[in-house]
Design an enzyme around this catalytic site. Structure first.
Site, PDB file in Angstrom:
ATOM      1  N   GLY A 184     -13.737   3.118  -1.813  1.00 17.29           N
ATOM      2  CA  GLY A 184     -13.607   3.530  -0.426  1.00 17.29           C
ATOM      3  C   GLY A 184     -14.885   4.221   0.003  1.00 17.29           C
TER       4      GLY A 184
ATOM      5  NE  ARG B  49      -2.584   4.052   0.306  1.00 12.89           N
ATOM      6  CZ  ARG B  49      -3.055   4.725  -0.731  1.00 12.89           C
ATOM      7  NH1 ARG B  49      -3.191   6.029  -0.678  1.00 12.89           N
ATOM      8  NH2 ARG B  49      -3.397   4.092  -1.828  1.00 12.89           N
TER       9      ARG B  49
ATOM     10  CD  GLU C 133     -27.883  16.165 -24.157  1.00 11.76           C
ATOM     11  OE1 GLU C 133     -28.404  16.837 -25.039  1.00 11.76           O
ATOM     12  OE2 GLU C 133     -26.972  15.325 -24.376  1.00 11.76           O
TER      13      GLU C 133
ATOM     14  CG  ASP D  41      -1.938   1.010   1.289  1.00 12.53           C
ATOM     15  OD1 ASP D  41      -2.288   1.519   0.214  1.00 12.53           O
ATOM     16  OD2 ASP D  41      -2.432   1.327   2.392  1.00 12.53           O
ATOM     17  CB  SER D  42       3.056   2.884  -1.642  1.00 12.85           C
ATOM     18  OG  SER D  42       3.752   4.085  -1.779  1.00 12.85           O
TER      19      SER D  42
ATOM     20  N   GLY E 257     -12.267   7.252  -6.832  1.00 14.79           N
ATOM     21  CA  GLY E 257     -13.066   8.121  -7.702  1.00 14.79           C
ATOM     22  C   GLY E 257     -14.328   7.475  -8.225  1.00 14.79           C
TER      23      GLY E 257
ATOM     24  N   GLY F 175      -4.629  10.420  -6.727  1.00 11.34           N
ATOM     25  CA  GLY F 175      -5.312  11.708  -6.649  1.00 11.34           C
ATOM     26  C   GLY F 175      -6.775  11.665  -7.021  1.00 11.34           C
TER      27      GLY F 175
ATOM     28  CB  CYS G 201      -7.597  11.899  -2.727  1.00 10.38           C
ATOM     29  SG  CYS G 201      -5.950  12.029  -3.348  1.00 10.38           S
TER      30      CYS G 201
HETATM   31  P1  IMP Z   1     -12.789   6.601  -3.122  1.00  8.08           P
HETATM   32  O1  IMP Z   1     -13.381   5.274  -3.466  1.00  8.08           O
HETATM   33  O2  IMP Z   1     -12.983   7.618  -4.198  1.00  8.08           O
HETATM   34  O3  IMP Z   1     -13.223   7.100  -1.795  1.00  8.08           O
HETATM   35  O4  IMP Z   1     -11.195   6.383  -3.066  1.00  8.08           O
HETATM   36  C1  IMP Z   1     -10.590   5.394  -2.274  1.00  8.08           C
HETATM   37  C2  IMP Z   1      -9.102   5.388  -2.554  1.00  8.08           C
HETATM   38  O5  IMP Z   1      -8.521   6.652  -2.235  1.00  8.08           O
HETATM   39  C3  IMP Z   1      -8.300   4.425  -1.712  1.00  8.08           C
HETATM   40  O6  IMP Z   1      -8.419   3.092  -2.128  1.00  8.08           O
HETATM   41  C4  IMP Z   1      -6.889   4.979  -1.824  1.00  8.08           C
HETATM   42  O7  IMP Z   1      -6.231   4.587  -3.002  1.00  8.08           O
HETATM   43  C5  IMP Z   1      -7.141   6.458  -1.938  1.00  8.08           C
HETATM   44  N1  IMP Z   1      -6.866   7.152  -0.676  1.00  8.08           N
HETATM   45  C6  IMP Z   1      -7.154   6.767   0.588  1.00  8.08           C
HETATM   46  N2  IMP Z   1      -6.794   7.710   1.479  1.00  8.08           N
HETATM   47  C7  IMP Z   1      -6.259   8.716   0.760  1.00  8.08           C
HETATM   48  C8  IMP Z   1      -5.681   9.976   1.110  1.00  8.08           C
HETATM   49  O8  IMP Z   1      -5.634  10.390   2.276  1.00  8.08           O
HETATM   50  N3  IMP Z   1      -5.188  10.701   0.087  1.00  8.08           N
HETATM   51  C9  IMP Z   1      -5.228  10.270  -1.197  1.00  8.08           C
HETATM   52  N4  IMP Z   1      -5.805   9.130  -1.572  1.00  8.08           N
HETATM   53  C10 IMP Z   1      -6.300   8.352  -0.609  1.00  8.08           C
END
Ligand code: IMP
Length: 536
Positions: free
Chosen positions: A402, A449, A520, A289-290, A381, A341, A346
């Site tokens: 997430g 991370r 639209e 996880d990074s 996203g 990003g 994020c």
């Molecule tokens: P979501 O589904 O759009 O909420 O995105 C979830 C993903 O955001 C996670 O699986 C990570 O890859 C990423 N993420 C989690 N915490 C952070 C953060 O603090 N900053 C940037 N990305 C994050």
């Protein structure tokens, strides 16, 4: 005047029966190929909302669409959905339910190695219907203790063992009926419990159907399960059985029939010990996880994992370019995680000035990784079913979420009322100050991370906030799954594999979506409306 080499036909009306033949005279199919959509250096990086997929031909019901897809070289899922390793998203309950529903949960590492390993162990020990960590009391506990359990947990059917723990000799059972007329709350349970000699029990190893049949026959509310020494090992509850769903798509390891379980680790030296504990607990797949995966630390970690645990599949990341992907594939990654990003909590792109729009990142990395047979996960996203399908269409094999799952019953944490009176749950980025501070202070706690967690000055890459209640994933994930089947039906493909093949061979077509096209495509012009996504 000619369009695509075909006469525009203003002077002569053609015979309708020739409509399909005329298509052959066009140089290409309507819309854009995936390369025309995303290879354009000039258009700039696109993301999910910037394009659409054109509809194809429907010749089958949505129920026939299959969603099987690989998460790593060696592991497939029936539903290509993954819950993110975040401390407000995936712990035991989420991991169990994601696996039962055909996906998989990745347990977060913002906790001690022992705590994380215990969560993995619970997922691996889970058997549908059996309660493997029931509340247990001893004969010297009192009626007051039972009343407290009833108040906190809502039930009072409690097995009594010699020393009040699981794996100790079963000596009786207490139910509401045993205690309701006893006034003295200090009465010990040994005076009121139904003794062992009068209990109906079942032997460890019994399957759910047989246990169910015993429960129905004896008309009891609870069935204790014991081993050959009469030690309590589990409990079956009639009310749970009634609620029990069948989970035909469950992600299981074929040999052991246990649920599939993933977990995340960092890249520090301590993470090697952590991973050993997770593997001992039965882990199937590990995510390194990074937020920026192309580092010497991650490359060495992947190589070490592959040398040390050849049976564990490793997902590397996160990456957004083919150069990053190449480094992790060369190190031995069995899967890649894409996104930098794009997560809903994020702020990486704003603060670090690095990252990439998600659609562009998925296409670039997947096109490259596919040549090595390395499946990719689109991470972050995702706000709706359409985003999931777009991620898969651009080459991802699975999609990680997430925020979309953080508001469900199975995510960690309690619901609370927001200022506006809405039911919400906390959701925070793992790079938020909140999360990083808890890593700094927590005993044995997590691993970095963002390469900033142990610095004097924390540089945040995430925010903390809340998300609205979404009910249980047992309703929400099946909705996502049904939505995906309908979407693929509209596109005219019967599986995720066919979707990807037809994108690559140019049969599935795309269209760029301008800002006004996006308006639209959303609800517009209504005085008010309610957006209910599915019936539960
Ligand atoms: P979501 O589904 O759009 O909420 O995105 C979830 C993903 O955001 C996670 O699986 C990570 O890859 C990423 N993420 C989690 N915490 C952070 C953060 O603090 N900053 C940037 N990305 C994050």
């Amino acid at each position: 005047m000619a369009t695509n080499g075909v006469s525009n036909g203003t002077s002569k009306v053609l015979d309708a029966s020739k409509a399909l033949d005329l298509l052959k005279e066009y140089e290409s199919r309507d819309g854009l190929s995936v390369t025309d959509l995303l290879d354009s250096k000039l258009r700039g990086g696109l993301t999910y909302n910037d394009f659409l997929i054109l509809p194809g031909y429907i010749g089958f019901p949505a129920s026939e669409v299959t969603l099987d897809s690989k998460i790593t070289r060696n592991i497939s899922l029936k539903v290509p959905l993954v819950s993110s390793p975040m401390d407000t998203v995936t712990e035991t309950d989420m991991a169990i339910h994601m696996a039962l529903l055909g996906g998989v949960g990745i347990i977060h590492h913002n906790c001690s190695a022992e705590e994380q390993a215990e969560m993995v162990r619970k997922v691996k020990r889970y058997e549908n219907g059996f309660i493997l960590d029931p509340v247990v009391l001893s004969p010297s506990h009192t009626i007051k203790d039972v009343r407290e359990v009833k108040e906190k947990q809502g039930f009072a059917g409690i097995p009594i063992t010699e020393n009040g723990t699981l794996s100790s000799k079963l000596v009786g059972m207490v139910t509401m009926r045993d205690i309701q007329f006893v006034r003295d709350l200090d009465t010990p349970l040994k005076n009121v419990m139904t003794p062992r000699s009068e209990l109906v029990t079942a032997k460890q190893g019994i399957d759910l159907n047989e246990a169910n049949a015993i429960l129905q026959k004896c008309k009891k509310g609870k069935l204790p399960i014991v081993d050959s020494n009469d030690n309590l090992t589990a409990l079956l509850s009639r009310s749970d059985l009634m609620k029990n769903h069948n989970f035909p798509l469950a992600s299981k390891v074929t040999a052991s029939k246990q649920l599939l379980c993933g977990a995340a680790v960092g890249t520090r030296p301590d993470d090697r010990n952590r991973l050993k504990k997770l593997v001992d607990a039965g882990l199937d797949v590990v995510i390194v996880d990074s937020s920026q995966g192309n580092s010497i630390f991650q490359i060495e970690m992947i190589k070490w994992i592959k040398q040390t645990f050849s049976h564990i599949d490793v997902i590397g990341g996160n990456v957004v370019t083919r150069e990053q992907a190449a480094a992790l594939i060369a190190a031995g990654a069995d899967g890649l995680r894409i996104g930098m990003g794009s997560g809903s909590a994020c702020i990486t792109q704003e603060v670090m000035a690095v990252g990439r729009p998600q659609a562009q990142a998925i296409y670039s990395v997947c096109e490259f990784a596919a040549r090595f047979g390395v499946p990719c996960m689109a991470d972050g996203g995702v706000q709706n079913v359409g985003h999931i399908i777009k991620g898969l269409a651009l080459g991802a094999s699975t999609v990680m979420m997430g925020g979309l799952l953080a508001g469900t019953t199975e995510s960690p944490g309690k619901y609370f009322l927001s200022e506006k009176g809405q039911l919400v749950k906390a959701y925070r980025g793992m790079g938020s100050i909140d999360a990083m501070e808890s890593q700094k202070t927590g005993e044995n706690a997590a691993t970095g991370r963002y390469f900033s967690e142990s610095d004097k000055i924390l540089v945040a890459q995430g925010v903390s906030g809340s998300v609205a209640d979404r009910g249980s994933v047992t309703k929400f994930v099946p909705y996502l799954q049904a939505g995906m089947q309908h979407s693929l039906q509209d596109i005219g493909v019967k599986s995720v594999t066919e979707l990807k093949e037809n994108v690559m061979n140019g049969t599935v077509r795309f269209e760029v979506r301008t800002a006004s096209a996006q308006m639209e495509g959303n609800v517009h012009g209504l005085h008010s409306f309610e957006k209910r996504l599915y019936s539960s």
